[in-house]
Structures are given as structure tokens and as C-alpha cells.
Motif scaffolding. Structure first.
Motif, PDB file in Angstrom:
ATOM      1  N   ALA A   1       0.856  -1.194   0.000  1.00 57.41           N
ATOM      2  CA  ALA A   1       0.000   0.000   0.000  1.00 57.41           C
ATOM      3  C   ALA A   1       0.889   1.240   0.000  1.00 57.41           C
ATOM      4  O   ALA A   1       1.964   1.220   0.598  1.00 57.41           O
ATOM      5  CB  ALA A   1      -0.904  -0.013   1.234  1.00 57.41           C
ATOM      6  N   PRO A   2       0.488   2.308  -0.648  1.00 58.66           N
ATOM      7  CA  PRO A   2      -0.816   2.547  -1.287  1.00 58.66           C
ATOM      8  C   PRO A   2      -0.899   2.053  -2.737  1.00 58.66           C
ATOM      9  O   PRO A   2      -1.876   2.354  -3.415  1.00 58.66           O
ATOM     10  CB  PRO A   2      -0.921   4.071  -1.247  1.00 58.66           C
ATOM     11  CG  PRO A   2       0.492   4.540  -1.415  1.00 58.66           C
ATOM     12  CD  PRO A   2       1.356   3.500  -0.728  1.00 58.66           C
TER      13      PRO A   2
ATOM     14  N   PHE B   1      -1.185  -1.027  -3.777  1.00 54.83           N
ATOM     15  CA  PHE B   1      -1.917  -2.290  -3.904  1.00 54.83           C
ATOM     16  C   PHE B   1      -3.278  -2.022  -4.546  1.00 54.83           C
ATOM     17  O   PHE B   1      -4.105  -1.306  -3.991  1.00 54.83           O
ATOM     18  CB  PHE B   1      -2.096  -2.925  -2.527  1.00 54.83           C
ATOM     19  CG  PHE B   1      -2.438  -4.379  -2.566  1.00 54.83           C
ATOM     20  CD1 PHE B   1      -1.534  -5.330  -2.124  1.00 54.83           C
ATOM     21  CD2 PHE B   1      -3.664  -4.804  -3.043  1.00 54.83           C
ATOM     22  CE1 PHE B   1      -1.847  -6.683  -2.164  1.00 54.83           C
ATOM     23  CE2 PHE B   1      -3.986  -6.155  -3.093  1.00 54.83           C
ATOM     24  CZ  PHE B   1      -3.076  -7.096  -2.650  1.00 54.83           C
ATOM     25  N   ASN B   2      -3.504  -2.602  -5.707  1.00 52.18           N
ATOM     26  CA  ASN B   2      -4.746  -2.350  -6.443  1.00 52.18           C
ATOM     27  C   ASN B   2      -5.668  -3.565  -6.286  1.00 52.18           C
ATOM     28  O   ASN B   2      -5.548  -4.556  -7.008  1.00 52.18           O
ATOM     29  CB  ASN B   2      -4.390  -2.098  -7.919  1.00 52.18           C
ATOM     30  CG  ASN B   2      -5.591  -1.716  -8.749  1.00 52.18           C
ATOM     31  OD1 ASN B   2      -6.688  -2.218  -8.552  1.00 52.18           O
ATOM     32  ND2 ASN B   2      -5.374  -0.808  -9.695  1.00 52.18           N
ATOM     33  N   THR B   3      -6.583  -3.480  -5.312  1.00 54.92           N
ATOM     34  CA  THR B   3      -7.426  -4.651  -5.010  1.00 54.92           C
ATOM     35  C   THR B   3      -8.337  -5.008  -6.185  1.00 54.92           C
ATOM     36  O   THR B   3      -8.593  -6.183  -6.433  1.00 54.92           O
ATOM     37  CB  THR B   3      -8.289  -4.419  -3.751  1.00 54.92           C
ATOM     38  OG1 THR B   3      -9.032  -3.210  -3.921  1.00 54.92           O
ATOM     39  CG2 THR B   3      -7.426  -4.323  -2.511  1.00 54.92           C
TER      40      THR B   3
ATOM     41  N   SER C   1       1.384  -1.203   6.384  1.00 50.65           N
ATOM     42  CA  SER C   1       0.126  -0.686   5.843  1.00 50.65           C
ATOM     43  C   SER C   1      -0.625  -1.726   5.012  1.00 50.65           C
ATOM     44  O   SER C   1      -1.789  -1.546   4.670  1.00 50.65           O
ATOM     45  CB  SER C   1       0.417   0.544   4.976  1.00 50.65           C
ATOM     46  OG  SER C   1       1.397   0.215   4.009  1.00 50.65           O
ATOM     47  N   THR C   2       0.040  -2.815   4.670  1.00 50.22           N
ATOM     48  CA  THR C   2      -0.558  -3.819   3.786  1.00 50.22           C
ATOM     49  C   THR C   2      -0.860  -5.113   4.523  1.00 50.22           C
ATOM     50  O   THR C   2      -1.486  -6.007   3.983  1.00 50.22           O
ATOM     51  CB  THR C   2       0.423  -4.133   2.623  1.00 50.22           C
ATOM     52  OG1 THR C   2       1.059  -2.926   2.212  1.00 50.22           O
ATOM     53  CG2 THR C   2      -0.300  -4.719   1.411  1.00 50.22           C
TER      54      THR C   2
ATOM     55  N   SER D   1     -13.502  -4.644   0.517  1.00 45.19           N
ATOM     56  CA  SER D   1     -12.874  -4.382  -0.795  1.00 45.19           C
ATOM     57  C   SER D   1     -13.155  -5.516  -1.774  1.00 45.19           C
ATOM     58  O   SER D   1     -13.327  -5.295  -2.967  1.00 45.19           O
ATOM     59  CB  SER D   1     -11.365  -4.140  -0.649  1.00 45.19           C
ATOM     60  OG  SER D   1     -10.694  -5.326  -0.287  1.00 45.19           O
TER      61      SER D   1
END
Ligand code: GDP
Ligand code: ZN
Length: 307
Positions: free
Chosen positions: A95-96, A98-100, A130-131, A288
Motif C-alpha cells: 500500500a498505497p 496495492f490495487n485490489t 500498511s498492507t 474491498s
């Protein structure tokens, strides 16, 4: 009557293809450029094709049946992007970045085609705090996860070991741009960057290097090459071609809970009484993931309305 089989014909594997030309890997191990016999011949990296020499040119005459196919919808069209995939590496980064949405969409496509996959979480050198929760969630729903830092080298040897598996012929790495795919491919196959440039000259396509799927050859311990296909430049993995039951099937945790829905045909969208929606509210299904599901359903419905 069946047309007479061309005696020159042999089976080759597509490494990259455009509308008219392709680069193929031949049984001898040689790489040759070839012309497509027809525009309608939709081929992708990993496709087995019949090629033959005609007037000194190599022609791709026919596409053989494939055991699976990754497809992507794009502005109302659905295109093959890779075929006969033995393993898919889904590239993501901490993150930020990370594209779910991308991860969930391509994972669903892989599940539907029964393609085993691994989620690569790259750039762990930037910190994983953060991930962590997100990655734990993917772990809980059964994803195979590999932490990587392509620049520092973490996880690269593990990846190399995975690719050395002799049961694999074609592996694919896909992810939105910026997650570090090229860096990963280049550290596994140092010649990769240079080779793409040579090939684009051969096929006469100057700028295909960053936009076309391309199969790099990864040389294994036993000298049998594996095709590692890089699917670059995909910002959105369109899945408009999938219908609702297919989309549900692509989300194992939604599928599992869906059995408890009041109605057998519950879409888990507008229904008031829905076990899936209850599970999302209770935090048992990640928001998500549910968001990805809703968006894929909307896209699918929209594509059907416009038909
Ligand atoms: P691609 O678009 O997915 O092919 O991504 P690239 O390989 O071009 O990488 C995008 C940027 O991320 C480049 O500036 C890379 O140097 C950087 N990058 C790649 N891997 C890592 C990593 O493991 N850690 C960090 N900090 N940066 C990385
Ligand atoms: Zn439901």
C-alpha cells in the motif's frame, strides 16, 4: 472435404503477437517471426499454433485448442491475452500501490479457468505495515502469497525455484503498471529487456515493448525453457464478458456464504435479506472484495444492456 495437411507444418508457441505478425518459439528452440494468415486469427502468448513455410515466409495458419485462456474485456471487445497458462503470478505492491480491483478481477478469471495463481506483494522494502491486514485477508481466503522486493532481492530466489518446476511450460506475470513487473522479470531473466527491443525491431513494431504481452524465455536447470509472459500496461482488467454466476464463482468466500442466502438466485446486490451482505457487514467478507464483486456485476450488466 478436409483440406490437405501441409507437409511443412509444425506446431510452435506464440511468444508475442500483433494483428498481422507474431513471434513464435519453435520445437527446435529457435525463435522466428511469422505472419498471421488472417486478421481473424486471434492468438496470444502461450497459444500453440500450426506454422508452415510458404514462399520463404513463415505463416501462422491455425490456432490449436488451448487448455485455458485469460481474456480481458476492453471497450466492448473481449481479447485473449494469454493461453495455456500453467501458473499466474499476480503482481501487486505494498500500500498505497496495492490495487485490489485488479487483483480480484484477474484472480476471478484465473479461478474460472482453473489456473493456479500466486499473489506477489512487491516492494516490501518500503514496509509492509500498511498492507499487512489486506495480505492476511487474502491469506485467509486461500491465496498463495509471496513477499518480494525486486530491488533488494527478497523473494526472487523463491520465484526462480517456482519457475524451475518442470511441470510448467507457460507462466504469466500481470499487474498494473508501477508494481515492479519489469524489475522482477529483469532480475529473473537479465536478457529480457534487451530481447524485447530486438524483437520489436524484427516484427517492425517500434513501440510494442510496453503494451504487448510478451513471452520471455526463462532457462531452467535442465535447459528446457519456460515461457514467462509479461502482461504489461493493463490498468484495468475488464471482465464484462463474465456473467453473474461466473463472477460469484470467482470469489470463493462469497460463493461459500451464498448458500445461506434466502433465494437461490440471490445476486447479493439489491436483495434485502442476503447472507453475503450480512457477512460483509459483520466483517467476515472483506469490503474491498465485495466492492470488486459489485463493480464486476455492474460492468457485466451494462455490457449485456448494450448488446
Ligand atoms: P512495472 O510497470 O510493473 O513493470 O514496474 P517497473 O518494474 O517499471 O517498476 C516501477 C518502479 O518501481 C521503478 O521505479 C522500479 O525501480 C520500482 N521498483 C520495482 N521493484 C521495487 C521494489 O521491490 N522496491 C522498491 N522500493 N521499488 C521498486
Ligand atoms: Zn445473497
Amino acid at each position: 472435404m478436409e483440406s490437405k495437411a501441409n507437409t511443412n507444418s509444425e506446431v510452435a508457441v506464440i511468444l508475442s503477437a500483433s494483428r498481422r505478425a507474431a513471434l513464435v518459439l519453435r520445437a527446435t528452440g529457435a525463435q522466428s517471426s511469422a505472419h498471421l494468415s488472417s486478421h481473424a486469427l486471434d492468438v496470444a502468448v502461450g497459444d500453440k499454433v500450426e506454422v508452415s513455410e510458404e514462399g520463404g515466409k513463415l505463416i501462422v495458419a491455425r490456432r490449436c485448442e488451448s487448455k485455458n485462456i485469460l481474456m480481458r474485456s476492453y471497450f466492448g471487445q473481449t481479447r485473449r491475452i494469454a493461453a495455456n497458462v500453467d501458473h499466474l503470478f499476480i503482481g501487486a505492491a505494498v500500500a498505497p500501490l496495492f490495487n485490489t480491483a485488479f487483483v480480484d478481477r484477474i484472480a476471478a478469471a484465473a479461478i474460472l479457468e482453473e489456473i493456479p495463481f500466486t499473489l506477489i506483494v512487491n516492494k516490501v522494502d518500503l514496509g509492509v505495515d500498511s498492507t499487512r491486514e489486506l495480505v492476511q485477508m487474502y491469506g485467509r481466503i486461500g491465496f498463495d502469497i509471496l513477499h518480494v522486493s525486486a530491488t533488494r532481492g527478497d523473494g526472487i530466489e523463491v520465484l526462480r525455484e517456482r519457475l524451475n518446476d518442470i511441470n510448467l511450460e507457460v507462466a504469466v506475470i500481470a499487474g498494473v503498471s508501477g508494481v515492479g513487473k519489469s524489475t522482477i522479470v529483469n532480475s529473473l531473466i537479465p536478457a529480457a529487456a534487451a530481447r524485447v527491443n530486438t524483437v520489436s525491431r524484427k516484427t517492425g513494431q517500434g513501440r510494442q515493448t510496453t503494451s504487448q504481452p510478451f513471452g520471455h524465455l526463462f532457462l531452467r536447470n535442465n535447459n528446457i525453457p519456460l515461457i514467462l509472459a509479461d502482461l504489461p500496461g493493463i490498468q484495468r482488467f475488464g471482465t464484462a464478458h463474465l456473467d453473474l454466476p461466473q463472477i460469484v464463482y470467482g470469489f470463493a468466500e462469497i460463493l461459500a456464504v451464498a448458500r445461506s442466502c434466502q433465494f437461490g438466485d440471490c445476486s447479493h446486490l439489491e436483495e434485502e435479506e442476503c447472507a453475503v451482505k450480512r457477512a460483509v457487514e459483520a466483517g467476515e467478507i472483506s469490503f474491498s472484495r465485495y466492492q470488486s464483486y459489485i463493480e464486476m456485476c455492474a460492468e457485466s450488466a451494462e455490457a449485456r444492456n448494450y448488446d
